[in-house]
Design an enzyme around this catalytic site. Structure first.
Site, PDB file in Angstrom:
ATOM      1  N   GLU A 110       0.394  -1.667  -0.089  1.00 30.42           N
ATOM      2  CA  GLU A 110       0.179  -0.274   0.165  1.00 30.42           C
ATOM      3  C   GLU A 110       0.319   1.313  -0.487  1.00 30.42           C
ATOM      4  OE1 GLU A 110      -3.185  -0.109   2.899  1.00 30.42           O
ATOM      5  OE2 GLU A 110      -3.794  -1.763   1.793  1.00 30.42           O
ATOM      6  N   CYS A 111       1.874   1.206   0.043  1.00 29.56           N
ATOM      7  CA  CYS A 111       2.660   1.806   0.823  1.00 29.56           C
ATOM      8  C   CYS A 111       4.144   2.764   1.400  1.00 29.56           C
ATOM      9  CB  CYS A 111       2.212   3.899   1.338  1.00 29.56           C
ATOM     10  SG  CYS A 111       0.676   4.544   0.845  1.00 29.56           S
ATOM     11  N   GLY A 112       5.074   2.828   1.155  1.00 24.80           N
ATOM     12  CA  GLY A 112       6.002   3.036   1.393  1.00 24.80           C
ATOM     13  C   GLY A 112       6.621   4.308   2.783  1.00 24.80           C
TER      14      GLY A 112
ATOM     15  N   ARG B 290       6.378  -0.134  -3.287  1.00 26.46           N
ATOM     16  CA  ARG B 290       5.392  -0.341  -2.841  1.00 26.46           C
ATOM     17  C   ARG B 290       4.642   0.540  -2.380  1.00 26.46           C
ATOM     18  NH1 ARG B 290       5.873  -3.042   2.634  1.00 26.46           N
ATOM     19  NH2 ARG B 290       4.421  -1.854   3.325  1.00 26.46           N
TER      20      ARG B 290
ATOM     21  N   ILE C 103       6.170   6.482  -0.530  1.00 25.00           N
ATOM     22  CA  ILE C 103       5.617   6.822  -2.362  1.00 25.00           C
ATOM     23  C   ILE C 103       4.821   6.432  -1.740  1.00 25.00           C
ATOM     24  CG2 ILE C 103       7.730   6.423  -2.954  1.00 25.00           C
ATOM     25  CD1 ILE C 103       6.108   3.341  -1.633  1.00 25.00           C
TER      26      ILE C 103
END
Length: 256
Positions: free
Chosen positions: A25-27, A52, A97
């Protein structure tokens, strides 16, 4: 958003490829060091997490004044050499990100999210999702757009509640139980502190490491620590709020 620099990256990349493979989902990465290279370190570490999230990238620095810069697209096209030079040196920095799950792929949802009220400033980068963002939204004094992400809602909520407490740590400890869901996050506050917190379920990963020249790195995956020559030391515990002060002191409290 004060200090927000847009750098749209037209890289011909389709950010949501339809396949049967799982997607992260995100980093995020956060760094506190005793020298002025934190922005470069977080950018280099973030590149290791590009898998990610392809939708947007952003970075927060604190060098007298907090500034957050970012744009839509991949890291090389957003956090360019020019953008990094404009950001300047800093001893504390965070970067993110995004792979959008809630909230559109729009400028307002580029993370980190930075918000200010008077002398208070909060930058928040977040991985995961909230199950009660509507409940939090209803308690905000400021009305947000329908397309605002969970992270925007949470940042606004925490900043609004800060006035009722003596410190950011106390704010997080008392108010994060109201943020329900599975998430991990890194925050920078106007006092120069770097904060990391993880929900009480511990669903989202959270790695902590040290850097060879001194300092602490927080990341949503340990590969980001490896990418900058750091040493993994431990995982953030469930419900833990870790605060790293500008002089390198660490302290933890728990919630939930």
């Amino acid at each position: 958003m004060s200090g927000f620099f847009m750098a749209n990256a037209e890289l011909g990349y389709s950010s949501h490829i339809e396949d049967d493979k799982p997607h992260e989902e995100c980093g995020f990465v956060g760094v506190s060091v005793p020298y002025d290279s934190a922005p470069l370190i977080v950018r280099n570490a973030l590149i290791a997490l590009q898998h990610r999230g392809p939708d947007s990238a952003g970075i927060t620095v604190l060098n007298g004044k907090m500034n957050t810069r970012g744009g839509l697209g991949l890291i090389p096209g957003v956090l360019t050499q020019q953008v990094m030079e404009q950001a300047g040196g800093s001893r504390v920095s965070s970067a993110h990100i995004r792979y959008s799950t809630k909230g559109g792929i729009t400028d307002q949802n580029i993370q980190p999210i930075q918000r200010s009220s008077g002398e208070l400033t909060l930058s928040l980068a977040h991985n995961g999702s909230l199950t009660n963002s509507d409940w939090l939204r209803e308690r905000l004094d400021e009305e947000l757009s329908a397309d605002a992400s969970d992270t925007v809602v949470l940042t606004e909520y925490l900043l609004q509640q800060r006035q009722y407490y003596s410190s950011w740590e106390e704010t997080f400890q008392e108010e994060l139980p109201n943020a329900q869901g599975a998430y991990s996050a890194v925050a920078i506050t106007e006092d120069g502190n770097l904060h990391g917190f993880r929900d009480v379920y511990g669903v989202r990963p959270y790695a902590i490491g040290t850097l060879s020249k001194g300092g602490i790195i927080l990341a949503s995956e340990s590969v980001a620590i490896d990418a900058v020559g750091g040493k993994f030391t431990r995982h953030l515990q469930r419900g833990e709020i870790l605060t790293i002060t500008p002089d390198g002191n660490q302290r933890s409290v728990f919630y939930g």
